[in-house]
Design a protein around this motif. Structure first.
Motif, PDB file in Angstrom:
ATOM      1  N   ARG A  21     -13.199 -18.589 -45.934  1.00 60.63           N
ATOM      2  CA  ARG A  21     -13.070 -17.136 -46.051  1.00 60.63           C
ATOM      3  C   ARG A  21     -12.965 -16.752 -47.523  1.00 60.63           C
ATOM      4  NH1 ARG A  21      -8.093 -15.773 -43.986  1.00 60.63           N
ATOM      5  NH2 ARG A  21      -7.585 -17.959 -44.287  1.00 60.63           N
ATOM      6  N   THR A  22     -13.590 -15.658 -47.900  1.00 58.35           N
ATOM      7  CA  THR A  22     -13.594 -15.225 -49.294  1.00 58.35           C
ATOM      8  C   THR A  22     -12.185 -15.085 -49.837  1.00 58.35           C
ATOM      9  OG1 THR A  22     -15.722 -14.122 -49.000  1.00 58.35           O
ATOM     10  CG2 THR A  22     -14.390 -13.421 -50.875  1.00 58.35           C
ATOM     11  N   THR A  23     -11.304 -14.471 -49.088  1.00 56.32           N
ATOM     12  CA  THR A  23      -9.931 -14.285 -49.578  1.00 56.32           C
ATOM     13  C   THR A  23      -9.251 -15.629 -49.828  1.00 56.32           C
ATOM     14  OG1 THR A  23      -9.205 -14.006 -47.287  1.00 56.32           O
ATOM     15  CG2 THR A  23      -9.554 -11.993 -48.587  1.00 56.32           C
ATOM     16  N   ALA A  24      -9.429 -16.573 -48.924  1.00 58.24           N
ATOM     17  CA  ALA A  24      -8.824 -17.894 -49.092  1.00 58.24           C
ATOM     18  C   ALA A  24      -9.426 -18.609 -50.297  1.00 58.24           C
ATOM     19  CB  ALA A  24      -9.014 -18.726 -47.832  1.00 58.24           C
ATOM     20  N   ARG A  25     -10.727 -18.472 -50.494  1.00 63.24           N
ATOM     21  CA  ARG A  25     -11.395 -19.111 -51.625  1.00 63.24           C
ATOM     22  C   ARG A  25     -10.872 -18.574 -52.956  1.00 63.24           C
ATOM     23  NH1 ARG A  25     -17.719 -19.617 -50.039  1.00 63.24           N
ATOM     24  NH2 ARG A  25     -17.727 -20.882 -51.923  1.00 63.24           N
ATOM     25  N   LEU A  26     -10.341 -17.374 -52.922  1.00 58.81           N
ATOM     26  CA  LEU A  26      -9.807 -16.752 -54.138  1.00 58.81           C
ATOM     27  C   LEU A  26      -8.293 -16.853 -54.239  1.00 58.81           C
ATOM     28  CD1 LEU A  26     -12.125 -13.644 -53.987  1.00 58.81           C
ATOM     29  CD2 LEU A  26     -12.252 -15.511 -55.667  1.00 58.81           C
ATOM     30  N   GLY A  27      -7.662 -17.476 -53.248  1.00 58.91           N
ATOM     31  CA  GLY A  27      -6.214 -17.613 -53.253  1.00 58.91           C
ATOM     32  C   GLY A  27      -5.482 -16.335 -52.891  1.00 58.91           C
ATOM     33  N   LEU A  28      -6.157 -15.470 -52.147  1.00 58.92           N
ATOM     34  CA  LEU A  28      -5.578 -14.186 -51.742  1.00 58.92           C
ATOM     35  C   LEU A  28      -5.193 -14.215 -50.266  1.00 58.92           C
ATOM     36  CD1 LEU A  28      -8.218 -11.832 -53.423  1.00 58.92           C
ATOM     37  CD2 LEU A  28      -5.944 -12.425 -54.306  1.00 58.92           C
ATOM     38  N   THR A  29      -4.345 -13.279 -49.872  1.00 56.64           N
ATOM     39  CA  THR A  29      -4.004 -13.145 -48.459  1.00 56.64           C
ATOM     40  C   THR A  29      -5.135 -12.419 -47.743  1.00 56.64           C
ATOM     41  OG1 THR A  29      -2.861 -11.059 -48.851  1.00 56.64           O
ATOM     42  CG2 THR A  29      -1.527 -13.082 -48.958  1.00 56.64           C
ATOM     43  N   ASP A  30      -5.159 -12.530 -46.425  1.00 52.69           N
ATOM     44  CA  ASP A  30      -6.209 -11.905 -45.620  1.00 52.69           C
ATOM     45  C   ASP A  30      -6.250 -10.390 -45.763  1.00 52.69           C
ATOM     46  OD1 ASP A  30      -7.151 -14.286 -44.640  1.00 52.69           O
ATOM     47  OD2 ASP A  30      -5.955 -14.202 -42.806  1.00 52.69           O
TER      48      ASP A  30
END
Length: 125
Positions: A67-76
Motif C-alpha cells: 500500500r502506498t501509505t505503508a511504503r511511505l511509513g504513513l498510517t492508512d
C-alpha cells in the motif's frame, strides 16, 4: 530471482550472451524488475545501504506491504497532502543520494531506482 536466472543462463554459453543482453534490456526498460533486483540485493546482502536507508528502501519497495501509505511509513488515514509530502521528501532524499559525490556507483543506481519508485507513486495520489 533475477540473479538466479542470470546464473542459469551463464551455464549455457552458446546462447548466454544473447539472452543476457535481452535480459539486460528488459531490466533497463522495466522498472518493476529493477525494484525486484534491488529488493533481492538488499535482502541477500549483496547491496548495502548505510544506516536507516536499508530499511527505508525496503519499505519504499513494498517488501512488507504494497500500500502506498505503508511504503511511505504513513498510517492508512494519511491525507493526500500528507502522502504527497512524504513522496516529495523521499524523492528528495534518494535524488540527493544518487547525486552525492561520495556515493558508490551501486548506491547511486539503487538511489535512482528508489527515486523512480517515488516518481511512480506521485500520480497515484
Amino acid at each position: 530471482a533475477m540473479l538466479e536466472l542470470e546464473d542459469v543462463i551463464r551455464r549455457a554459453p552458446a546462447t548466454a550472451e544473447r539472452v543476457l543482453y535481452q535480459l539486460e534490456q528488459l531490466r533497463i526498460g522495466t522498472h518493476e524488475l529493477a525494484e525486484l533486483d534491488l529488493s533481492d540485493a538488499l535482502m541477500d546482502g549483496s547491496m548495502v545501504l548505510i544506516g536507516s536507508d536499508r530499511e527505508a528502501a525496503l519499505r519504499l519497495l513494498g517488501t512488507a506491504d504494497g500500500r502506498t501509505t505503508a511504503r511511505l511509513g504513513l498510517t492508512d488515514d494519511a491525507s493526500p497532502s500528507e502522502v504527497r509530502a512524504a513522496i516529495t521528501e523521499e524523492l528528495a532524499h534518494w535524488r540527493q543520494q544518487a547525486a552525492h559525490p561520495a556515493s558508490t556507483s551501486s548506491v547511486r543506481r539503487a538511489a535512482e531506482v528508489l527515486a523512480r519508485t517515488c516518481e511512480a507513486l506521485l500520480p497515484q495520489v
